[in-house]
Design a protein around this motif. Structure first.
Motif, short mmCIF file in Angstrom:
data_model
loop_
_atom_site.label_atom_id
_atom_site.label_comp_id
_atom_site.label_asym_id
_atom_site.label_seq_id
_atom_site.Cartn_x
_atom_site.Cartn_y
_atom_site.Cartn_z
N PRO A 209 59.24 17.98 10.00
CA PRO A 209 58.01 17.78 10.83
C PRO A 209 56.73 18.62 10.27
CG PRO A 209 59.77 19.31 11.91
CD PRO A 209 60.26 18.71 10.66
N VAL A 210 57.01 19.39 9.47
CA VAL A 210 56.01 20.34 8.96
C VAL A 210 54.97 19.36 7.80
CG1 VAL A 210 56.51 22.53 9.75
CG2 VAL A 210 57.18 21.53 7.54
N SER A 211 55.42 18.29 7.57
CA SER A 211 54.64 17.45 6.50
C SER A 211 53.48 16.55 7.27
CB SER A 211 55.75 16.62 5.81
OG SER A 211 56.24 17.39 4.78
N LEU A 212 53.75 16.54 8.63
CA LEU A 212 53.12 15.65 9.44
C LEU A 212 52.12 16.40 10.45
CD1 LEU A 212 56.04 13.14 10.70
CD2 LEU A 212 54.40 13.02 8.88
N PRO B 43 50.85 24.82 10.80
CA PRO B 43 49.88 24.25 9.99
C PRO B 43 50.44 23.32 8.77
CG PRO B 43 50.98 26.42 9.65
CD PRO B 43 51.50 25.78 10.91
N PRO B 44 49.75 22.76 8.13
CA PRO B 44 50.21 22.11 6.87
C PRO B 44 50.57 22.77 5.65
CG PRO B 44 47.75 22.19 6.75
CD PRO B 44 48.21 22.89 7.90
N PRO C 238 43.20 28.50 3.84
CA PRO C 238 42.30 29.95 4.04
C PRO C 238 42.80 30.92 4.92
CG PRO C 238 41.59 28.09 5.23
CD PRO C 238 42.82 27.65 4.40
N ALA C 239 42.79 32.21 4.72
CA ALA C 239 43.57 33.08 5.57
C ALA C 239 42.74 33.33 6.91
CB ALA C 239 43.66 34.44 4.89
N ASP C 240 41.50 32.80 6.76
CA ASP C 240 40.61 33.25 8.07
C ASP C 240 40.66 32.03 8.98
OD1 ASP C 240 39.41 31.57 6.21
OD2 ASP C 240 37.38 32.52 6.50
N VAL C 241 41.49 31.01 8.70
CA VAL C 241 41.29 29.94 9.44
C VAL C 241 42.69 30.13 10.09
CG1 VAL C 241 41.32 27.62 10.01
CG2 VAL C 241 39.73 28.60 8.05
N THR C 242 42.94 30.00 11.37
CA THR C 242 44.15 29.83 12.16
C THR C 242 44.35 28.82 12.96
OG1 THR C 242 42.97 31.22 14.14
CG2 THR C 242 44.11 32.48 12.48
N ASP C 243 43.20 27.79 13.24
CA ASP C 243 43.42 26.72 14.22
C ASP C 243 43.96 25.47 13.55
OD1 ASP C 243 41.63 23.93 14.80
OD2 ASP C 243 42.43 25.00 16.66
N HIS C 244 45.21 25.09 13.88
CA HIS C 244 45.97 24.15 13.24
C HIS C 244 45.22 22.81 12.97
CE1 HIS C 244 49.82 26.31 14.55
NE2 HIS C 244 49.19 27.00 13.46
N ARG C 245 44.52 22.15 13.85
CA ARG C 245 43.93 21.03 13.76
C ARG C 245 42.68 21.19 12.49
NH1 ARG C 245 44.81 19.78 19.44
NH2 ARG C 245 45.85 17.87 19.59
N GLU C 246 42.05 22.15 12.60
CA GLU C 246 41.01 22.66 11.51
C GLU C 246 41.74 22.63 10.21
OE1 GLU C 246 37.81 25.84 10.21
OE2 GLU C 246 38.73 25.83 12.29
N TRP D 49 44.54 20.95 9.32
CA TRP D 49 45.05 19.51 9.04
C TRP D 49 43.68 18.69 8.61
CZ3 TRP D 49 49.48 17.78 7.49
CH2 TRP D 49 50.67 18.73 8.13
N ASP D 50 42.82 18.89 9.23
CA ASP D 50 41.55 18.29 8.54
C ASP D 50 41.20 18.59 7.46
OD1 ASP D 50 41.08 16.74 11.03
OD2 ASP D 50 39.54 18.26 12.03
N ARG D 51 41.52 19.79 7.00
CA ARG D 51 40.95 20.55 5.66
C ARG D 51 42.14 19.60 4.58
NH1 ARG D 51 38.74 25.41 3.53
NH2 ARG D 51 39.61 25.55 1.63
N ASP D 52 43.41 19.80 5.20
CA ASP D 52 44.41 19.15 4.39
C ASP D 52 44.12 17.73 3.97
OD1 ASP D 52 47.56 18.95 3.56
OD2 ASP D 52 47.03 17.40 4.69
N ALA D 53 43.53 16.94 5.01
CA ALA D 53 43.27 15.55 4.63
C ALA D 53 41.98 15.51 3.65
CB ALA D 53 42.83 14.76 6.06
#
Length: 415
Positions: free
Chosen positions: A129-132, A138-139, A148-156, A158-162
Motif C-alpha cells: 500500500p505504501v507505493s500508492l 508518507p511516500p 523533507p524532515a519539516d513536512v509531516t502532512d502526508h498529502r503534502e 504525496w504532492d511533492r512525490d508527484a
C-alpha cells in the motif's frame, strides 16, 4: 481471453505474476509475461508453462553492479525502460483483452503507452500500500530525493512525490510518448497508477486504509502453492536436528556480506539454533566448516520457511508475504523502499521483530532473534498464517475475466 502481464522488478516482484498467470490459464486465458531477462525469472515461469518475453536490462546485473553506470544515469535508464516495455507490449498485445503492469514506474509507463496506442484496457497493480498515495502514510523516498524532515502532512508529501516523479521521469516518458504520437503528461505518476489501481497484498499483513485519495481494489496477495521439492541434501539437514533459522536477503546486495554472514551465524548459534544461509544476490557464504550451517541457492521458500524456527530477511514484499503465509516468525533487517513498512507491520502484528538499523551485528541481531524465537511470537505467527488470504491470484483472475472477458465490462475507468 488474451492477457499480457508485465513487471520490471526483482524476483519478489516477478513471482506474483507466476501466481496470476497460472490462475488466468486455469480459466482458459492465453498469458504472456514481459519481465527482465534474468535466468531465474525465465526458469520460474517456464516451470509453470508460461511464456516470458525478456524485456529491459538484467535487474540482477544492475543491482549487483555488474552493469556499469549508464551515461546520463537514472533518466537514461528510465528512457530505455519506457522504450523497451512499450516496444514489447505493443508487439504482444495487439488484439489483447487487457494488459497488467507492475514494478518500476518508467517500465509501467511504457506499458500504458502501448495500451493507449492499441486501445487495450490497462490495469496497474502494486504489491504494497505504501507505493500508492494515501493520507494514512508518507511516500517511499525516490532516489536522491529524501523526504523533507519539516513536512509531516502526508498529502503534502504525496504532492511533492508527484512533482519528484515528474522531474525524474517526466522528460524520458514524454519524449517517448511524443515519438509514438501520444500527448505529453504533466503528472506521469498518476497516469501510470490510474484512478483505480489494484493492491495485490494480503489484507491482514498490508491493509489498504480508507478513506483514501484513490479507489484502490485490494485482491489479496498473488501467491501460488509451490510444489517443487526441496533438494535431498537440504531435507536431510532439516531432518537431522531441530528447526533452523533461515537467513537470506534476496535481491539486496548487502554491504560487507562476509561480516553480515558471520554476525548472523554467531547470533543464531548463541540462541542454540542451526542455520540455513541463502546466498541470494549478496552472495552470502559459509563462515566456517561446522555442520550446523547449510547454504542454499534457489529453493522453494514456501516449503523451507514452514520448517524454519524463524526467518531473517530484508523485508521485501515477496519474502515477507511468503514467511507470513508459512507461519514463520520473522526478523526484518530493512534496507530501504517498502521494507521499513513491512518491518513495522510484522512488529505490529506480533509475528516477528524489526531489526534496529540496516547492518546486523551480533548484539543487534541477538536481541531481535530473542523476540522472534519467543513462544508467543510463534503462536501469533501461526494465527496470522491461518487468516492469510491465499486466493488473491484467483480473485484477480476472476475480476479480469469479469471486467475484460467476452462482454468487456469495465471495473471503472482504467483504460
Amino acid at each position: 481471453m488474451r492477457v499480457v502481464l508485465s513487471a520490471y522488478d526483482s524476483r519478489g516482484g516477478v513471482e506474483p505474476l507466476v501466481g496470476l498467470a497460472v490462475r488466468l490459464r486455469e480459466r482458459g486465458a492465453e498469458v504472456l509475461v514481459c519481465a527482465p531477462p534474468d535466468e531465474e525469472f525465465e526458469k520460474r515461469l517456464a516451470g509453470v508453462g508460461v511464456e516470458m518475453v525478456p524485456t529491459g536490462a538484467s535487474v540482477r546485473d544492475l543491482v549487483t553492479g555488474k552493469t556499469p553506470p549508464a551515461p546520463g544515469g537514472l533518466p537514461r535508464r528510465a528512457a530505455e525502460l519506457v522504450a523497451a516495455f512499450h516496444e514489447n507490449v505493443t508487439a504482444l498485445a495487439e488484439g489483447c483483452d487487457v494488459v497488467v503492469a507492475t514494478g518500476l514506474l518508467p517500465a509501467a509507463a511504457g506499458v500504458r503507452s502501448a495500451a493507449e496506442k492499441l486501445d487495450v484496457p490497462y490495469v496497474y497493480a502494486s504489491y504494497q500500500p505504501v507505493s500508492l498515495p494515501s493520507p494514512h502514510h508518507p511516500p517511499i523516498p525516490r532516489p536522491g530525493r529524501p523526504l523533507p524532515a519539516d513536512v509531516t502532512d502526508h498529502r503534502e508529501l504525496w504532492d511533492r512525490d508527484a512533482r519528484d516523479a515528474q522531474e525524474v521521469f517526466g522528460e524520458a516518458i514524454n519524449t517517448h510518448r511524443a515519438s509514438v504520437g501520444l500527448p505529453p503528461l504533466d503528472r506521469v505518476r498518476d497516469h501510470v497508477f490510474t484512478d483505480r489501481p489494484w493492491l495485490a497484498a494480503d489484507p491482514v499483513l498490508a491493509p489498504w486504509q480508507r478513506p483514501a485519495d484513490l479507489d484502490v481494489l485490494q485482491t489479496g496477495a498473488w501467491v501460488l502453492p509451490d510444489e517443487r521439492p526441496l533438494p535431498a541434501e537440504l531435507v536431510a539437514f532439516l531432518d537431522a536436528g531441530p528447526a533452523p533459522v533461515y537467513v537470506g536477503f534476496g535481491s539486496i546486495p548487502m554491504r560487507d556480506p562476509g561480516d553480515v554472514a558471520k554476525a548472523a551465524v554467531r547470533a543464531i548459534r548463541a540462541q542454540g539454533r542451526r542455520v540455513v544461509l541463502s546466498r541470494g544476490w549478496a552472495d552470502l557464504a559459509r563462515v566456517d566448516d561446522q555442520d550446523d550451517c547449510f547454504v542454499v541457492g534457489e529453493v522453494n521458500h514456501q516449503a523451507l520457511f514452514r520448517r524454519a524456527a524463524a526467518v531473517v530477511h530484508h523485508g521485501g514484499a515477496g519474502t515477507t508475504t511468503t514467511a507470513t503465509w508459512a507461519g514463520a516468525p520473522q526478523v526484518l533487517v530493512p534496507q530501504g523502499g517498502d521494507q521499513p513498512y513491512f518491518a513495522g507491520r510484522v512488529t505490529e502484528l506480533g509475528i516477528g521483530a524489526a531489526h534496529d538499523g540496516p547492518t546486523p551485528t551480533f548484539e543487534s541481531l541477538s536481541a531481535a532473534l530473542a523476540s522472534a524465537l519467543a513462544p508467543e511470537t510463534a503462536a501469533r505467527a501461526t494465527a496470522v498464517a491461518d487468516a492469510f488470504c491465499a486466493d488473491g491470484a484467483a480473485v484477480a483472475a476472476r475480476l479480469l475475466f469479469e471486467a475484460y472477458g467476452s462482454d468487456r465490462r469495465q471495473l471503472g475507468d482504467q483504460a
